[in-house]
Design an enzyme around this catalytic site. Structure first.
Site, short mmCIF file in Angstrom:
data_model
loop_
_atom_site.label_atom_id
_atom_site.label_comp_id
_atom_site.label_asym_id
_atom_site.label_seq_id
_atom_site.Cartn_x
_atom_site.Cartn_y
_atom_site.Cartn_z
N MET A 27 29.92 70.47 81.45
CA MET A 27 30.93 69.65 82.40
C MET A 27 30.57 68.58 82.99
O MET A 27 31.20 68.02 83.97
CB MET A 27 31.72 70.59 83.21
CG MET A 27 32.35 71.98 82.48
SD MET A 27 33.78 72.65 83.38
CE MET A 27 32.86 73.34 84.83
N GLY A 28 29.07 68.02 82.74
CA GLY A 28 28.75 66.69 83.54
C GLY A 28 28.19 67.15 84.90
O GLY A 28 27.99 68.41 85.46
N ASN A 29 28.16 65.96 85.81
CA ASN A 29 27.25 66.03 87.03
C ASN A 29 26.07 67.04 86.71
O ASN A 29 25.69 67.76 87.23
CB ASN A 29 27.98 66.93 87.81
CG ASN A 29 27.33 66.86 89.46
OD1 ASN A 29 27.08 67.75 89.81
ND2 ASN A 29 27.10 65.61 89.89
N LEU A 30 25.41 66.14 85.64
CA LEU A 30 24.09 66.72 84.88
C LEU A 30 22.93 67.11 86.20
O LEU A 30 22.66 66.03 86.83
CB LEU A 30 23.49 65.86 84.02
CG LEU A 30 24.72 66.04 82.68
CD1 LEU A 30 23.86 65.21 81.68
CD2 LEU A 30 25.34 67.33 82.56
N HIS A 34 20.75 71.50 83.22
CA HIS A 34 21.31 71.09 81.95
C HIS A 34 20.25 70.26 81.31
O HIS A 34 20.15 70.44 79.89
CB HIS A 34 22.38 69.81 82.37
CG HIS A 34 23.68 70.53 82.98
ND1 HIS A 34 23.79 70.07 84.30
CD2 HIS A 34 24.84 71.49 82.55
CE1 HIS A 34 25.06 70.66 84.81
NE2 HIS A 34 25.40 71.33 83.69
N GLY A 147 23.26 78.34 79.14
CA GLY A 147 22.36 79.05 80.21
C GLY A 147 22.65 80.30 80.46
O GLY A 147 23.59 80.80 80.77
N ASP A 150 24.82 81.61 83.42
CA ASP A 150 26.46 81.85 83.31
C ASP A 150 26.21 83.01 82.33
O ASP A 150 26.74 82.68 80.93
CB ASP A 150 27.20 80.76 82.78
CG ASP A 150 27.15 79.52 83.79
OD1 ASP A 150 27.97 79.75 84.72
OD2 ASP A 150 26.56 78.40 83.64
N GLN A 153 29.40 84.30 80.50
CA GLN A 153 29.90 83.29 79.66
C GLN A 153 29.22 83.34 78.26
O GLN A 153 29.74 83.29 77.33
CB GLN A 153 29.97 81.78 80.10
CG GLN A 153 29.77 80.76 79.15
CD GLN A 153 29.67 79.55 79.97
OE1 GLN A 153 30.91 79.05 80.52
NE2 GLN A 153 28.90 78.69 80.04
N SER A 185 23.23 74.34 90.24
CA SER A 185 24.68 74.20 89.99
C SER A 185 25.35 73.12 90.33
O SER A 185 25.06 72.19 91.39
CB SER A 185 25.60 75.22 90.53
OG SER A 185 26.89 75.10 90.22
P1 AMP Z 1 28.48 73.60 83.13
O1 AMP Z 1 28.21 71.98 82.98
O2 AMP Z 1 28.20 74.20 84.46
O3 AMP Z 1 29.60 74.17 82.29
O4 AMP Z 1 27.06 74.04 82.40
C1 AMP Z 1 26.65 73.76 80.83
C2 AMP Z 1 25.50 74.61 80.56
O5 AMP Z 1 24.38 74.28 81.40
C3 AMP Z 1 26.15 76.09 80.56
O6 AMP Z 1 25.59 76.74 79.38
C4 AMP Z 1 25.37 76.48 81.78
O7 AMP Z 1 25.16 78.04 81.90
C5 AMP Z 1 24.06 75.79 81.82
N1 AMP Z 1 23.53 75.73 83.14
C6 AMP Z 1 24.27 75.36 84.27
N2 AMP Z 1 23.12 75.62 85.49
C7 AMP Z 1 22.03 75.84 84.78
C8 AMP Z 1 21.09 76.22 85.54
N3 AMP Z 1 20.66 76.25 86.60
N4 AMP Z 1 19.68 76.81 84.68
C9 AMP Z 1 20.16 76.63 83.29
N5 AMP Z 1 21.12 76.45 82.47
C10 AMP Z 1 22.35 76.15 83.16
#
Ligand code: AMP
Length: 277
Positions: A27-30, A34, A147, A150, A153, A185
């Site tokens: 969902m960005g804000n990498l 990510h 990741g 989550d 998920q 996060s």
């Molecule tokens: P999101 O942008 O929050 O939807 O996350 C996108 C992907 O990155 C998902 O598969 C998350 O589980 C993974 N992710 C988010 N935060 C972390 C983290 N701290 N470590 C590893 N994977 C992550």
């Protein structure tokens, strides 16, 4: 770097692609979490596609869809820096041409989707499963990377891929943390300095619970830690010991089982989990 914003360019590229493709939905804000998924993708496939899309279908009416951090330019720079060549940035109309209300939905089974975060975010995992399946059908990757942060998920998507006979290999990438243990996060940027200072206490509680004696009952220890977190200023949604596959509550700690936690801190909802070694 190529940024696909419409279906035509994405499908044309996909149609011509020869080698294996790994897909990382975001969902960005990498952040570095990510990027660790992207690096795993680069190690496991010849081509990598990252998607950046804040999916409205997975947010409830009271949730933070409007305030979710959107930083596309910085995200593209980060991806470019680590050599990610292909990024998909769909619009709402591309993914939901009939609108959200008329969308066919993927309903994950209740035993996985109505517990933990699902109990606090009705419809969330339906939104997640629906958008992931749509993206998989468009992108047709051989590998999908999610990741561990989550974990629920991941488990739900794993079940969906199996139940709907999707031929994609799912890989789980370990949680990346700050030096003080806080799981990275996108929402952490919204923590005020004082909140940021106490935020790692959720990860610390889960790490402590994961060390519990296997003969001890988890309830009292979880209650004591919940109390400690509440005193520190967090509003705990849950702190629970569950089976990593079925997500059922467990009466005793055992290797491979997992402690799950979620707590609200100011405007941010933190989630995390720890497997028992
Ligand atoms: P999101 O942008 O929050 O939807 O996350 C996108 C992907 O990155 C998902 O598969 C998350 O589980 C993974 N992710 C988010 N935060 C972390 C983290 N701290 N470590 C590893 N994977 C992550």
């Amino acid at each position: 770097m190529t940024v696909f914003r419409d279906l035509g360019s994405l499908l044309q590229w996909r149609g011509r692609l020869q080698g294996s493709l790994a897909f990382v939905p975001t969902m960005g804000n990498l952040h570095a979490g990510h990027l660790s998924l992207v690096r795993l993708a680069q190690a496991r496939a010849e081509e990598v596609l990252v998607s950046i899309y804040v999916n409205p279908l997975q947010f409830g009416p009271e949730e933070d869809f409007a305030s979710y951090p959107r930083t596309l330019d910085a995200d593209l720079r980060l991806l470019d820096e680590i050599g990610c060549q292909h990024v998909f940035v769909p619009t709402d109309t591309l993914l939901y041409p009939q609108g959200l209300a008329q969308q066919t939905l993927v309903q994950p089974p209740a035993h996985l989707s109505k517990v933990l975060c699902g109990a606090h975010r009705p419809g969330h995992f339906t939104g997640v499963a629906t958008v992931v399946l749509k993206l998989l059908h468009l992108i047709e990757p051989q590998i999908l990377i999610l990741g561990e942060k989550d974990y629920q998920q991941y488990r739900i998507i794993q079940q969906m891929l199996s139940d709907l006979h999707c031929k994609v290999q799912l890989l789980l990438a370990p949680t990346q943390r700050e030096a003080d243990g806080l799981a990275l996060s996108s929402r952490n940027v919204r923590l005020r300095p004082e909140e940021r200072r106490i935020a790692p206490s959720l990860a610390a509680a889960l790490a402590e619970l994961a060390q519990l004696d296997p003969h001890s009952a988890p309830g009292p220890a979880a209650l004591a830690l919940e109390e400690r977190l509440t005193q520190a200023g967090l509003q705990v949604d849950y702190l629970e010991l569950r089976d990593s596959e079925t997500l059922q509550l467990l009466p005793r700690p055992q290797a491979g089982a997992r402690w799950f936690g979620a707590a609200r801190l100011g405007s941010v909802r933190l989630i995390d989990n720890r497997v028992i070694p």
